[in-house]
Design an enzyme around this catalytic site. Structure first.
Site, PDB file in Angstrom:
ATOM      1  N   TRP A 348       2.470 -14.583   2.891  1.00  0.00           N
ATOM      2  CA  TRP A 348       3.580 -15.046   2.345  1.00  0.00           C
ATOM      3  C   TRP A 348       4.412 -15.108   3.442  1.00  0.00           C
ATOM      4  O   TRP A 348       5.700 -15.450   3.411  1.00  0.00           O
ATOM      5  CB  TRP A 348       3.880 -14.595   0.940  1.00  0.00           C
ATOM      6  N   ASP A 349       4.256 -14.293   4.412  1.00  0.00           N
ATOM      7  CA  ASP A 349       5.067 -13.801   5.407  1.00  0.00           C
ATOM      8  C   ASP A 349       5.523 -15.094   6.296  1.00  0.00           C
ATOM      9  O   ASP A 349       6.661 -15.455   6.753  1.00  0.00           O
ATOM     10  CB  ASP A 349       4.268 -13.010   6.670  1.00  0.00           C
ATOM     11  N   GLU A 491       4.530  -3.703  -3.347  1.00  0.00           N
ATOM     12  CA  GLU A 491       3.144  -3.391  -3.240  1.00  0.00           C
ATOM     13  C   GLU A 491       2.793  -1.927  -3.588  1.00  0.00           C
ATOM     14  O   GLU A 491       1.667  -1.570  -3.898  1.00  0.00           O
ATOM     15  CB  GLU A 491       2.396  -3.740  -2.124  1.00  0.00           C
ATOM     16  N   LYS A 604       8.816  -0.509  -2.177  1.00  0.00           N
ATOM     17  CA  LYS A 604       8.131  -0.554  -0.993  1.00  0.00           C
ATOM     18  C   LYS A 604       8.802  -1.331  -0.014  1.00  0.00           C
ATOM     19  O   LYS A 604       9.301  -1.090   1.209  1.00  0.00           O
ATOM     20  CB  LYS A 604       6.702  -1.019  -0.730  1.00  0.00           C
ATOM     21  N   GLN A 605       9.355  -2.498  -0.611  1.00  0.00           N
ATOM     22  CA  GLN A 605      10.340  -3.508   0.152  1.00  0.00           C
ATOM     23  C   GLN A 605      11.016  -4.453  -0.849  1.00  0.00           C
ATOM     24  O   GLN A 605      10.783  -4.302  -2.144  1.00  0.00           O
ATOM     25  CB  GLN A 605       9.325  -4.484   0.839  1.00  0.00           C
TER      26      GLN A 605
END
Ligand code: IFM
Length: 777
Positions: A348-349, A491, A604-605
């Site tokens: 998906w980046d 994640e 995580k993000q």
């Protein structure tokens, strides 16, 4: 000797490493990687070290080494290595004395140079290496070494250089050796074939040497074809060796005869033409192509810290080096073409982090990247079927578009149990499907590309919604549809239910598809019929209409916090200060394993915060602020995808100084002082994030509910920002200072409209907006 990065140049185009240290080769191998989208190569030194990671990749040439591994981009035979023996002594910077060492990448023309003086026993040489991968001729690259003898006596030199097929991907050998040969006594050729995908490669190399008392000998070893040159250099004179190389493969689209014989002949005849040209004229050709890239919507940042300007150039350089713009069957890997990390796979980046750069500034490249997703519909159908769903379920990791899911199943060993951990993303990280739809919609809003919309875009938008129709699970007790057992963008939380990002984006995907199908049924009857036949819209759309109002969207708590998932807010909180301050990422895992992290409020993000950013029209500022303050302290930013989202969102929220701190950290993911940051390859998404921080974050550009908005906010250290983008076929230029914003478009095109602070503004030619007061036409 130590090695450190230097970015302190006057012209903001150069990145440099000063000093040599063989422990840190990975840093510049990756951040100074060369390429042209067709191929990419890590900038390993010419002389070899045990700590090096020498990789060259050709986009799209995936191969599966064996059935226990997933397909990956194979590391192709190496051209850059040159072994040098001086008076019988190996040139190695691990011995003797090295003075004035610098390794420099010029972002403007993609030239890499390395300079130093090496003394060992009674040998003293000054060496200058230069190389580039041509932007003008995508199959070609050149290198050169100039050796000046500073010793008192003449030196005898032996150079071994050619094509080295003893390369592997960390041990996995992807090629059967194939034939080798020397054509016309000077063109070395090697013809390996990938073992499973059966792609033929033709690699060709040739040298030109200016030296005294020269003799040469060919050497054909196992998987190697090398020339040995023997010559002398008198004191205070120099020898120059130039090398040209090329790669062709049997999947090259433009090649008519893709048999090995055809490719060999083509490579030799083209090489003859290339050989006529000097190193500098080939470099100039390439530089001119780079110029075209730099001239399209250049970005100027007048900041107190010149590294800010350099960072945006660094990001754009890599975005072009790693993007296979020439072939829509290919996409961008999470490490570009600069390392083995993530095996060259697409995530998906692309749609969420990198595609916006191309959509806004090189729409034809964005179209190619999205066409890859269209070609990937077969793979997405395959994945949906395997999982008992219908429609298009995009793979979490993608390689050749029709392959479907290629995420590896097993990863690194757990620090507590010592067992390999299962990678669940390929099974349950499902937001990728709506991320692809989001990328398509943004492309259509920004470009208005009718042909793409009708031929491909609408189909992706509808087929992805069809997947969600089958994926939603009815919860009888609660009388809603939910999405259970997923991984969201964070994640660190596996097997959770109702991840806010996943549910909201799926809801958006479904809602959009319903509106679209209704519109088409009314006004594009033929197209609707065609899509109905393909996707069975007459059954699916009523089903979606029934489900849509009952899709569960996590609602804010009384404190205004959107729960990241059903259980996140009930979990234990850990103070992350020490982990956030550590060099590199994942320091948390020195103390905890994933299972333990799963049970804590550790993110995580950007997850909820990314949702608030991408769908900003759905949420009030106050809610965003509360969620920002809640989630950011719980976020480790262990994924390089995190910081840019935080920088943009905090700029939107008026936290401009905090935003600039995120910006600084984000640009330092690869460009920072930490010398182990990029060993596996550059962080491709974060480079897209750099462009987004500048144009979306500080330039304030955004598509909100299909409408363009420009609402800038510059960091206090920036006096001026200029940038440009394409919007609905018009080229827009924006100049922002502390006082005003000037938006310009060419006079003879269509007027464009954008929103600024709830005001609709039409631009015929130029408009000036006083940033604190009124608007001048
Ligand atoms: O796609 C990302 C993911 O969000 C975090 N881990 C790395 C992947 C590839 O960059």
């Amino acid at each position: 000797m130590t090695a450190k990065m230097n970015y302190d140049f006057k012209d903001d185009w150069l990145i440099e490493q000063l000093g040599f240290d063989s422990r840190y080769l990975g840093k510049t191998e990756a951040i100074m990687a060369l390429g042209n989208g067709y191929m990419g190569s890590r900038s390993s030194e010419e002389e070899s070290y045990t700590t090096e990671k020498r990789d060259t990749f050709v986009a799209g040439t995936f191969n599966q080494f064996d059935e226990n591994e997933v397909t990956e981009l194979p590391n192709v035979p190496d051209f850059w290595k040159m072994e040098m023996l001086i008076n019988g002594e190996h040139l190695s910077l691990e011995k003797g004395e090295v003075e004035s060492y610098s390794k420099t990448l010029n972002l403007k023309n993609g030239e890499l140079t390395r300079k130093f003086i090496w003394s060992y026993k009674d040998i003293k040489l000054e060496l200058l290496f230069s190389r580039f991968v041509s932007m003008a001729r995508k199959h070609y690259f050149s290198s050169k070494v100039e050796i000046k003898n500073l010793s008192k006596e003449k030196v005898n030199v032996q150079i071994r250089s050619g094509i080295d097929g003893q390369m592997t991907n960390s041990g996995s050998q992807h090629f059967t050796e194939g034939e080798k040969g020397l054509v016309d006594g000077k063109y070395m050729q090697m013809m390996p074939q990938t073992s499973q995908s059966k792609i033929d490669f033709v690699l060709t190399a040739t040298h030109q040497l200016k030296a005294e008392h020269l003799s040469e000998r060919i050497e054909m070893g196992r998987r190697q074809i090398l020339m040995n040159y023997f010559f002398e250099i008198a004191p205070n004179t120099q020898a120059i060796l130039e090398k040209r190389g090329s790669i062709y493969t049997s999947i090259d689209k433009e090649v008519k005869d893709s048999s090995v014989k055809g490719l060999r002949e083509l490579a030799v005849s083209e090489m003859k033409a290339v050989e006529e040209k000097s190193f500098s004229s080939l470099l100039k050709e390439s530089e001119e192509k780079w110029q075209e890239i730099w001239q399209k919507h250049p970005i100027e940042i007048h900041s107190e810290d010149r590294k800010d300007q350099l960072a945006i150039r660094f990001a754009k350089y890599h975005l072009h080096v790693m993007t296979p713009a020439h072939d829509e069957r290919m996409n961008i890997g999470a490490k570009g073409l600069s390392g083995e990390g993530y095996k060259g796979h697409t995530f998906w980046d692309t749609e969420i982090f990198m595609l916006p750069y191309f959509t806004f500034t090189h729409p034809e490249i964005a179209k190619s990247l999205l066409t890859y997703r269209y070609l990937g519909l077969d793979g997405a159908h395959k994945k949906a079927q395997e999982n008992g769903y219908i429609g298009a379920q995009y793979p979490w990791e993608a390689a050749w578009p029709t392959d479907g899911e290629v995420t590896p199943v097993w990863g690194a060993a757990d620090i507590i149990t010592g067992q390999a951990t299962k990678i669940w993303s390929g099974f349950i990280e499902q937001h990728i499907t709506s991320d692809v739809a989001f990328g398509v919609k943004q492309y259509l809003d920004v470009t208005g590309d009718r042909a793409f919309k009708e031929e491909k875009g609408y189909e992706i938008l509808l087929d992805t919604a069809k997947f969600w129709a089958s994926r939603l699970e009815y919860n009888k007790e609660k009388d809603y549809y939910e999405i259970k057992d997923v991984i969201g963008p964070d994640e660190y939380k596996e097997h959770i239910h109702n991840n806010a990002y996943t549910n909201y984006t799926a809801h958006w995907n479904v809602n959009f598809a319903i509106q679209l199908a209704k519109k088409l049924a009314k006004s594009h009857v033929e197209l609707y019929k065609k899509l109905d036949e393909k996707l069975d819209l007459s059954t699916i759309i009523p089903e979606l209409e029934k489900k849509l109002p009952k899709i569960f969207l996590p609602t804010p708590t009384k404190e205004g916090i959107i729960p990241q998932d059903d259980t996140y807010l009930e979990k234990k909180i850990l103070d992350l200060t020490k982990y956030k301050a550590a060099d590199g990422v994942d320091s948390l895992f020195h103390d905890y394993n994933l299972e333990q992290v799963n049970e804590m409020q550790i993110t995580k993000q950007a997850d909820v915060l990314l949702l608030l950013l991408l769908f900003e029209g759905l949420f009030e500022k106050e809610l965003k602020l509360k969620n920002f303050e809640y989630y950011e302290p719980k976020t480790t930013h262990d994924s390089s995808l995190s910081l840019s989202t935080h920088a943009i969102l905090s700029a939107d929220l008026g936290k401009i100084e905090e935003s600039y701190e995120f910006f600084k950290k984000a640009i330092n993911i690869d460009m920072g002082e930490y010398m182990k940051s990029s060993d596996d390859g550059i962080h491709a998404a974060s480079l897209g994030g750099i462009w987004q921080m500048v144009v979306f974050g500080y330039g304030g550009v955004r598509m909100v509910n299909g409408r363009l908005r420009i609402e800038p906010h510059l960091p206090s250290t920036w006096d001026k920002l200029t940038f440009g983008f394409d919007y609905l076929g018009e080229s827009i230029h924006v100049e922002i200072s502390k006082e005003e914003m000037v938006v310009t478009k060419k006079e003879n095109g269509n007027n464009i409209t954008f929103w600024y602070k709830n005001q609709e503004i039409t631009v015929k030619n130029t408009i000036t907006i006083l940033l604190k007061e009124e608007t001048k036409q």
